[in-house]
Scaffold this active site. Structure first.
Site, PDB file in Angstrom:
ATOM      1  N   ARG A   1       5.270  -7.312  -7.430  1.00 39.05           N
ATOM      2  CA  ARG A   1       5.070  -8.742  -7.696  1.00 39.05           C
ATOM      3  C   ARG A   1       3.599  -9.032  -7.962  1.00 39.05           C
ATOM      4  O   ARG A   1       2.714  -8.300  -7.527  1.00 39.05           O
ATOM      5  CB  ARG A   1       5.522  -9.575  -6.491  1.00 39.05           C
ATOM      6  CG  ARG A   1       7.018  -9.581  -6.271  1.00 39.05           C
ATOM      7  CD  ARG A   1       7.380 -10.292  -4.978  1.00 39.05           C
ATOM      8  NE  ARG A   1       6.798  -9.637  -3.830  1.00 39.05           N
ATOM      9  CZ  ARG A   1       6.634 -10.199  -2.633  1.00 39.05           C
ATOM     10  NH1 ARG A   1       7.003 -11.446  -2.444  1.00 39.05           N
ATOM     11  NH2 ARG A   1       6.114  -9.531  -1.644  1.00 39.05           N
TER      12      ARG A   1
ATOM     13  N   PHE B   1      -2.477   5.268  11.805  1.00 39.49           N
ATOM     14  CA  PHE B   1      -3.826   4.797  12.127  1.00 39.49           C
ATOM     15  C   PHE B   1      -4.507   5.835  13.017  1.00 39.49           C
ATOM     16  O   PHE B   1      -3.825   6.556  13.767  1.00 39.49           O
ATOM     17  CB  PHE B   1      -3.762   3.451  12.869  1.00 39.49           C
ATOM     18  CG  PHE B   1      -3.521   2.266  11.988  1.00 39.49           C
ATOM     19  CD1 PHE B   1      -4.538   1.370  11.688  1.00 39.49           C
ATOM     20  CD2 PHE B   1      -2.261   2.027  11.430  1.00 39.49           C
ATOM     21  CE1 PHE B   1      -4.316   0.266  10.874  1.00 39.49           C
ATOM     22  CE2 PHE B   1      -2.020   0.930  10.614  1.00 39.49           C
ATOM     23  CZ  PHE B   1      -3.056   0.050  10.334  1.00 39.49           C
TER      24      PHE B   1
ATOM     25  N   ALA C   1       9.094 -14.283  -0.118  1.00 38.43           N
ATOM     26  CA  ALA C   1      10.376 -13.817   0.425  1.00 38.43           C
ATOM     27  C   ALA C   1      10.852 -14.641   1.610  1.00 38.43           C
ATOM     28  O   ALA C   1      12.000 -14.519   2.016  1.00 38.43           O
ATOM     29  CB  ALA C   1      10.271 -12.349   0.833  1.00 38.43           C
TER      30      ALA C   1
ATOM     31  N   TRP D   1      -3.405   4.923   2.687  1.00 36.63           N
ATOM     32  CA  TRP D   1      -4.549   4.005   2.693  1.00 36.63           C
ATOM     33  C   TRP D   1      -5.852   4.808   2.647  1.00 36.63           C
ATOM     34  O   TRP D   1      -6.767   4.476   1.901  1.00 36.63           O
ATOM     35  CB  TRP D   1      -4.513   3.116   3.953  1.00 36.63           C
ATOM     36  CG  TRP D   1      -5.559   2.042   3.936  1.00 36.63           C
ATOM     37  CD1 TRP D   1      -5.452   0.786   3.421  1.00 36.63           C
ATOM     38  CD2 TRP D   1      -6.897   2.151   4.455  1.00 36.63           C
ATOM     39  NE1 TRP D   1      -6.635   0.106   3.576  1.00 36.63           N
ATOM     40  CE2 TRP D   1      -7.536   0.913   4.209  1.00 36.63           C
ATOM     41  CE3 TRP D   1      -7.620   3.164   5.090  1.00 36.63           C
ATOM     42  CZ2 TRP D   1      -8.859   0.659   4.580  1.00 36.63           C
ATOM     43  CZ3 TRP D   1      -8.936   2.922   5.454  1.00 36.63           C
ATOM     44  CH2 TRP D   1      -9.545   1.674   5.206  1.00 36.63           C
TER      45      TRP D   1
ATOM     46  N   LYS E   1      -3.697 -14.306   4.119  1.00 36.74           N
ATOM     47  CA  LYS E   1      -3.130 -12.978   3.928  1.00 36.74           C
ATOM     48  C   LYS E   1      -3.998 -12.097   3.026  1.00 36.74           C
ATOM     49  O   LYS E   1      -3.956 -10.877   3.089  1.00 36.74           O
ATOM     50  CB  LYS E   1      -1.716 -13.123   3.335  1.00 36.74           C
ATOM     51  CG  LYS E   1      -0.922 -11.826   3.246  1.00 36.74           C
ATOM     52  CD  LYS E   1       0.507 -12.127   2.821  1.00 36.74           C
ATOM     53  CE  LYS E   1       1.304 -10.847   2.613  1.00 36.74           C
ATOM     54  NZ  LYS E   1       1.047 -10.193   1.348  1.00 36.74           N
TER      55      LYS E   1
ATOM     56  N   THR F   1       0.841  -1.203   0.000  1.00 34.94           N
ATOM     57  CA  THR F   1       0.000   0.000   0.000  1.00 34.94           C
ATOM     58  C   THR F   1       0.877   1.255   0.000  1.00 34.94           C
ATOM     59  O   THR F   1       0.622   2.211  -0.743  1.00 34.94           O
ATOM     60  CB  THR F   1      -0.922  -0.014   1.242  1.00 34.94           C
ATOM     61  OG1 THR F   1      -1.691  -1.224   1.226  1.00 34.94           O
ATOM     62  CG2 THR F   1      -1.857   1.174   1.263  1.00 34.94           C
TER      63      THR F   1
ATOM     64  N   PHE G   1       7.910  -9.258   2.861  1.00 32.73           N
ATOM     65  CA  PHE G   1       8.096  -9.394   4.310  1.00 32.73           C
ATOM     66  C   PHE G   1       9.050  -8.333   4.858  1.00 32.73           C
ATOM     67  O   PHE G   1       9.183  -7.252   4.299  1.00 32.73           O
ATOM     68  CB  PHE G   1       8.520 -10.818   4.680  1.00 32.73           C
ATOM     69  CG  PHE G   1       7.451 -11.847   4.408  1.00 32.73           C
ATOM     70  CD1 PHE G   1       6.164 -11.686   4.911  1.00 32.73           C
ATOM     71  CD2 PHE G   1       7.715 -12.964   3.642  1.00 32.73           C
ATOM     72  CE1 PHE G   1       5.168 -12.629   4.659  1.00 32.73           C
ATOM     73  CE2 PHE G   1       6.723 -13.903   3.377  1.00 32.73           C
ATOM     74  CZ  PHE G   1       5.455 -13.739   3.895  1.00 32.73           C
TER      75      PHE G   1
END
Length: 557
Positions: free
Chosen positions: A94, A382, A273, A410, A105, A73, A301
């Protein structure tokens, strides 16, 4: 509040020819896959050789937690932010594996207002690359078993076959199988197993190949097993590389899509990864660098896995030098590293943050002091994060000489990434890195593992089990000791124990298994309880995915 898929479905995408034009890609290089996806002819890179390369920016992250970090993101939001401040930018990502999409996930097309679209296509079959990789992998397996069945003129020992079949799905039932049963006409009985497609060496080969010629040469070098007198047998010995290349010739072409804000995105390849090298294809990255002044990519990761492999494997092989690195963190994730449960993350807790922040600081120090690259920390903000918590992170990173920028991509898309974009541009233009690998080519296999363990993981050394010692000796005798290493390790800890959060110390990494991916060009080092075929969780994400009578998909995230 709209879900990720609802946000993506409410967007009005540009026609892909318009995106290509913005990326400086002539229509003659484009193979359309509908209105919003395209493949690019491989001649685009060779025809663009005279163009200068753009700056390469790597986005990585702290050690992942169930609280989430938002690396993809951030990558997409940073690209959109850079676009908004007037920079010529492209993103290179990817492709998602179907395993996590239907597992735990979810997809890997970003989130909120920082996504690549069409997100349903990208998260599902896309342009068929993964199916082609699976077909090439399984063709090699079929030719290998057929060779043994038809008389075994290469003298292959069925007990020493290293090549597995693959499927792009989390399916623990296939980890260990016995096949060739049912009498002589049905093959030769042997123990076998499946990997998930993204762990296949074919995936790594496709992502590291520079051309069709290079792809074919790499495929020929793949070791599928050993003879009774312990000599390696390759795909080239089985005369399989030509047919495998035929299956992969279109999959090798990079895919072009767009972000929600119309920024060009090259989405191609998808090795995990933790069990592979975790980066998109060299071809897509180099295409992005030729087509834009700034190419932004991510590695899977935490920085101990994806970034280490991006820098020590991909950059080494492809001759790439990043201009800047972005390390993504969240207050919530750092508090989890400080020992809090997921249910306790909303309240301010500076003590937990203090316990957890060493994780971020170790990653930052590695990028700055081991790899000697300019970096910035992007804190995905957040609503529950307090000013005191943010200030704490800023002050701790300042002690290392690294700036912290708040990111709200986001919720706000590119607008929430403008400040981060300005800092990344400043790093690229003003800061001078002195890019260094974490180990040298001439070190032994054990020395390379030891270097990564001590310098990157912060461990005290390695414990090599007897079987692995024997494997290292055999690979060294075959001349593979000069290759880089690809450590397969849990993504949840710097150590090989997923329960050791934060920045653990005083641990050793246990080396259980060492094998060569001769086609990819690296030595794979298996640690801990790492598996190359994941399983589905108790409640798979697949249970929430549905499609209505008009073909509209819901529940994908």
């Amino acid at each position: 509040m709209m879900t990720d898929i609802e946000i993506a479905q409410s967007a009005t995408p540009k026609h892909i020819l318009e995106v290509a034009k913005e990326a400086g890609v002539d229509e003659k290089y484009i193979e359309l896959y509908g209105r919003y996806k395209a493949k690019l002819d491989l001649s685009l890179i060779t025809d663009s050789e005279d163009k200068p390369d753009g700056k390469l920016i790597l986005v990585t992250a702290i050690t992942p937690t169930p609280a989430g970090e938002g690396k993809t993101t951030t990558t997409i939001g940073l690209a959109d932010g850079m676009h908004r401040i007037g920079k010529n930018v492209a993103v290179a990502l990817r492709e998602p594996s179907l395993g996590p999409v239907f597992g735990v996930k979810g997809g890997a097309a970003g989130g909120g207002y920082a996504q690549v679209i069409p997100m349903e296509d990208i998260n599902l079959h896309f342009t068929g690359d993964f199916h082609a990789i699976g077909a090439a992998n399984n063709l090699l397996a079929a030719m290998l078993d057929n060779h043994i069945y038809q008389g075994n003129s290469l003298n292959i020992d069925p007990r020493r076959i290293t090549w597995k079949r693959c499927v792009d799905m989390n399916d623990r039932q296939l980890r260990f199988v016995t096949d060739g049963l049912g009498g002589r006409v049905n093959g030769v009985p042997r123990e076998d197993g499946y990997d998930i497609t993204v762990a296949s060496e074919i995936m790594a080969v496709l992502c590291l190949a520079s051309s069709i010629t290079d792809l074919k040469a790499r495929l020929a070098r793949i070791i599928v097993g050993y003879t009774y007198d312990e000599k390696p047998v390759t795909a080239g010995d089985l005369k399989a590389e030509g047919a495998m290349t035929a299956l992969l010739k279109d999959a090798l072409k990079p895919n072009l899509v767009q972000t929600l804000e119309g920024t060009p995105a090259f989405v191609h390849g998808g090795p995990f990864a933790n069990i592979a090298h975790g980066c998109n294809s060299v071809i897509a990255t180099k295409t992005a660098m030729k087509m834009a002044d700034y190419a932004i990519t991510e590695a899977g990761f935490g920085a101990d896995l994806g970034a280490e492999k991006f820098l020590d494997i991909k950059c080494r092989m492809a001759g790439l030098t990043p201009s800047a690195v972005v390390i993504v963190a969240t207050v919530r994730a750092l508090k989890m590293h400080g020992g809090l449960a997921k249910t306790e993350l909303s309240a301010e807790n500076l003590e937990a943050l203090e316990r957890g922040i060493p994780n971020l600081l170790r990653h930052v120090s590695n990028i700055k002091n081991v790899y000697k690259l300019p970096s910035v920390v992007a804190v995905n903000r957040f609503p529950t994060d307090t000013d005191a918590e943010i200030e704490f992170i800023i002050n701790k990173c300042r002690e290392l000489g690294v700036n912290v920028i708040l990111s709200t991509v986001w919720a706000e898309g590119g607008k929430g990434g403008e400040e981060l974009a300005r800092e990344v541009v400043r790093l690229c233009e003003q800061e001078q890195g002195d890019f260094t690998f974490s180990y040298g080519d001439d070190m032994t296999i054990e020395e390379k593992i030891e270097a990564v363990t001590r310098k990157i993981y912060g461990g005290d050394g390695i414990t090599v089990l007897p079987a692995a010692k024997k494997q290292i000796a055999a690979l060294t005798a075959l001349g593979f000791d000069k290759l880089p290493i690809c450590v397969a390790k849990t993504q949840y800890s710097f150590s090989d124990d997923p329960t050791k959060l934060g920045a653990p110390e005083g641990f050793k990494i246990t080396i259980k298994n060492v094998k060569v991916s001769a086609g990819a060009g690296f030595v794979v080092v298996l640690t801990g309880d790492i598996m190359t075929m994941p399983g589905l969780p108790k409640v798979p994400a697949a249970e929430r995915i549905d499609v209505d009578e008009n073909g509209k998909i819901t529940g994908l995230f």
